[in-house]
Scaffold this active site. Sequence first.
Site: not given
Ligand code: F6R
Length: 236
Positions: A67, A136, A138, A143
Amino acid sequence: MNFITVESYDKLSKRAASLIAAQVLMKPNCVLGLATGSSPIGIYKKLIEWNRAGDLDFSKTVSVNLDEYIGLDGTNDQSYRYFMQTQLFDHVNILPENTYVPNGCAADLAKECEEYDARIERLGGIDLQLLGIGLDGHIGFNEPGDAFISPTHVIDLHESTIQANARFFASEAEVPRQAVTMGIGAIMKAKKVLLIANGKAKKEIVQKAFFGPITPAVPASILQLHPDLTVVFSEE
Ligand code: F6R
């Protein structure tokens, strides 16, 4: 599903990095699906260490990231392209032309999304997809919603994701409100999926995602249907 619990972030990083290294050793020209966020930083440190020691070669490896924020280009230190350059790509021998991150500044974002999926297809699909998980549920920036969205698409970030990611920005107001994310389709088509979750705060969502019902309200729950899923969790 192979669910591995380890007792520290260091062990999580080593364990997950070993699985990625095994993939690269077995298929040097593999396609790695990569993630950003705080969770994979320890993994990338290990991969850099092994690459520098001459034990791991990325010269034939291709990467596709999950992303990117809309409106941030690769020179912006909050962009996911910048993150990947500084946390991994600049320190290993992967060829720059073999690293793909969605372009969140594309003039035609619909075309960018279509082209991103077409590129993954042309590359032969993803061999191993690394994922973190949002509070959440994702994965990528898929989302919670009413349906699982298959193609790469533009998403409005949910308030909880904006708040969670504000820690990386000077203020919450600076967090972009939209992102381009690989969809559930390419993630589920990956030959292997490796999801890492670190910290007590992730315990509840990990429980829901992997031991609760499969529902688009918890996007990661669809991974229960993946034939080769490994989850590495540390409560530390
Ligand atoms: C990042 C991504 C997100 C993160 C998620 C967890 O490329 O796609 O899905 O993996 O938000 O983020 P952290 O590791 O910062 O808790």
